[in-house]
Design a protein around this motif. Sequence first.
Motif, PDB file in Angstrom:
ATOM      1  N   ASN A 213     110.383  42.839 124.290  1.00  0.00           N
ATOM      2  CA  ASN A 213     110.297  42.665 125.737  1.00  0.00           C
ATOM      3  C   ASN A 213     111.653  42.898 126.402  1.00  0.00           C
ATOM      4  O   ASN A 213     111.740  43.503 127.479  1.00  0.00           O
ATOM      5  N   ALA A 214     112.711  42.414 125.756  1.00  0.00           N
ATOM      6  CA  ALA A 214     114.058  42.593 126.311  1.00  0.00           C
ATOM      7  C   ALA A 214     114.445  44.072 126.335  1.00  0.00           C
ATOM      8  O   ALA A 214     115.012  44.562 127.317  1.00  0.00           O
ATOM      9  N   LEU A 215     114.114  44.777 125.264  1.00  0.00           N
ATOM     10  CA  LEU A 215     114.418  46.210 125.199  1.00  0.00           C
ATOM     11  C   LEU A 215     113.593  46.988 126.225  1.00  0.00           C
ATOM     12  O   LEU A 215     114.084  47.938 126.848  1.00  0.00           O
ATOM     13  N   GLU A 223     113.052  51.925 121.216  1.00  0.00           N
ATOM     14  CA  GLU A 223     113.482  50.764 120.427  1.00  0.00           C
ATOM     15  C   GLU A 223     112.510  49.609 120.582  1.00  0.00           C
ATOM     16  O   GLU A 223     112.236  48.878 119.624  1.00  0.00           O
ATOM     17  N   ALA A 224     111.972  49.438 121.793  1.00  0.00           N
ATOM     18  CA  ALA A 224     110.989  48.370 122.019  1.00  0.00           C
ATOM     19  C   ALA A 224     109.737  48.623 121.189  1.00  0.00           C
ATOM     20  O   ALA A 224     109.178  47.702 120.577  1.00  0.00           O
ATOM     21  N   ALA A 225     109.294  49.890 121.151  1.00  0.00           N
ATOM     22  CA  ALA A 225     108.102  50.234 120.361  1.00  0.00           C
ATOM     23  C   ALA A 225     108.313  49.910 118.893  1.00  0.00           C
ATOM     24  O   ALA A 225     107.381  49.470 118.207  1.00  0.00           O
ATOM     25  N   GLU A 226     109.527  50.117 118.392  1.00  0.00           N
ATOM     26  CA  GLU A 226     109.817  49.794 116.989  1.00  0.00           C
ATOM     27  C   GLU A 226     109.651  48.300 116.728  1.00  0.00           C
ATOM     28  O   GLU A 226     109.138  47.904 115.676  1.00  0.00           O
ATOM     29  N   GLY A 229     105.971  47.519 116.808  1.00  0.00           N
ATOM     30  CA  GLY A 229     105.359  48.086 115.609  1.00  0.00           C
ATOM     31  C   GLY A 229     105.651  47.258 114.373  1.00  0.00           C
ATOM     32  O   GLY A 229     104.785  47.081 113.510  1.00  0.00           O
ATOM     33  N   GLU A 230     106.881  46.739 114.279  1.00  0.00           N
ATOM     34  CA  GLU A 230     107.234  45.885 113.136  1.00  0.00           C
ATOM     35  C   GLU A 230     106.406  44.611 113.142  1.00  0.00           C
ATOM     36  O   GLU A 230     105.935  44.152 112.092  1.00  0.00           O
ATOM     37  N   ALA A 231     106.219  44.028 114.333  1.00  0.00           N
ATOM     38  CA  ALA A 231     105.396  42.818 114.441  1.00  0.00           C
ATOM     39  C   ALA A 231     103.956  43.102 114.026  1.00  0.00           C
ATOM     40  O   ALA A 231     103.322  42.294 113.334  1.00  0.00           O
ATOM     41  N   GLN A 265     102.057  50.924 125.916  1.00  0.00           N
ATOM     42  CA  GLN A 265     102.760  51.179 127.167  1.00  0.00           C
ATOM     43  C   GLN A 265     104.085  51.898 126.918  1.00  0.00           C
ATOM     44  O   GLN A 265     104.470  52.801 127.670  1.00  0.00           O
ATOM     45  N   CYS A 266     104.766  51.506 125.854  1.00  0.00           N
ATOM     46  CA  CYS A 266     106.012  52.194 125.485  1.00  0.00           C
ATOM     47  C   CYS A 266     105.737  53.666 125.194  1.00  0.00           C
ATOM     48  O   CYS A 266     106.485  54.549 125.639  1.00  0.00           O
ATOM     49  N   LYS A 267     104.672  53.934 124.453  1.00  0.00           N
ATOM     50  CA  LYS A 267     104.340  55.308 124.093  1.00  0.00           C
ATOM     51  C   LYS A 267     103.961  56.137 125.317  1.00  0.00           C
ATOM     52  O   LYS A 267     104.293  57.326 125.413  1.00  0.00           O
TER      53      LYS A 267
END
Length: 355
Positions: A213-215, A223-226, A229-231, A265-267
């Motif tokens: 969320n911060a990113l 970076e936010a998508a990563e 995705g990790e979660a 949304q990031c994508k």
Amino acid sequence: MGTSESKFGRGSNCNLTSVDSVNKIMTDLIAKLYEQGIAKKLLGCGKGDLPEYADGTKIIFHYRTTKCDDEKTVIDDSRKHEKPMELIIGKKFKLEVWEDCLKTMRDKERALFIADTKHVMGYPHVSKSLRGIFGKDKNHEHHEGGHCCGMMAMAEQGLGYPDLDDLVKNPQPLEFTLEILNVQTPNGYEKDTWAMSEEERTDRIPVLKEEGNALYAEKKYGEAAEKYGEALGLLEQKVLKEKPGDTEWEKLEDMKKPFLLNFSQCKINLQEYYPAIEHLSTVLKRDPDNVKALFRRGRAHIGAWNPVEAREDFNRVIELDSTLSGAVKKEIKILDDKQKLKDENDKQKLKGLFS
């Protein structure tokens, strides 16, 4: 040196110089190694005291593996890789001899270890895995085939590397030159997923959401998508341990939704529309009336130029929540404008064909 003297006795090509230590603990460790058929020769002094090497300690190091022949034939050298080797104490690395050797070393120390044959029987298989991970011989043809049962099948099929196949057929002592680059305490680094305990994985999920969320707020969408995705990966690991339909399984599936929505949304912001459509469809499969997922998928369909699907999603949004009609109208106008432009371009192309 007990049974190992038959391998490292007089006349051997390997120099068995053991190391005196200013630290009694280190001396005892080296003596224990020697009794087991592993000899150590100090090549470069390290810094500080001998680390405790508690379970979870990460060691970053370079390794060079050679035969004990006159030519000191090199089998592997991590300095030819893009990055050094990492090993976490207590995680049962397939080549136990490396962990035993590293535990006798200080940070920044460089040492040579000569290991009796019994300790390196599995090295060819470990080496093959490491070569695959680090990309050695990228153009090399591996003979994967199927899974083999027993050493006889492996010897017949081979590992796909002549030098490793030779080691399988002709087991022998090996030399390892190890150089420690960094030692990190269990709490001194961010663990990879595979190295986490179940509790650590669970605790990591909300942290990843906050970081994502911060990113996102900083418009760092990739970076936010990563992070999201990790979660999702951590949640999927937990889901696989549950029986489909059970309460805990249902709970975990629901926990995925906000991460899928945020990831999508990031994508969309990155103009990567197809993965967004895929993940939003996953949400809608479980929750068909999820307005947020429908609206975002409609936008992704516009980006991917699926006009029919986009209109269907936007029409459904208005049916479920009329307060969003204004936002939907804006998206429909974007869609209509793109359709007009496309129609005009197609018209001009047809004129060109018949002019």
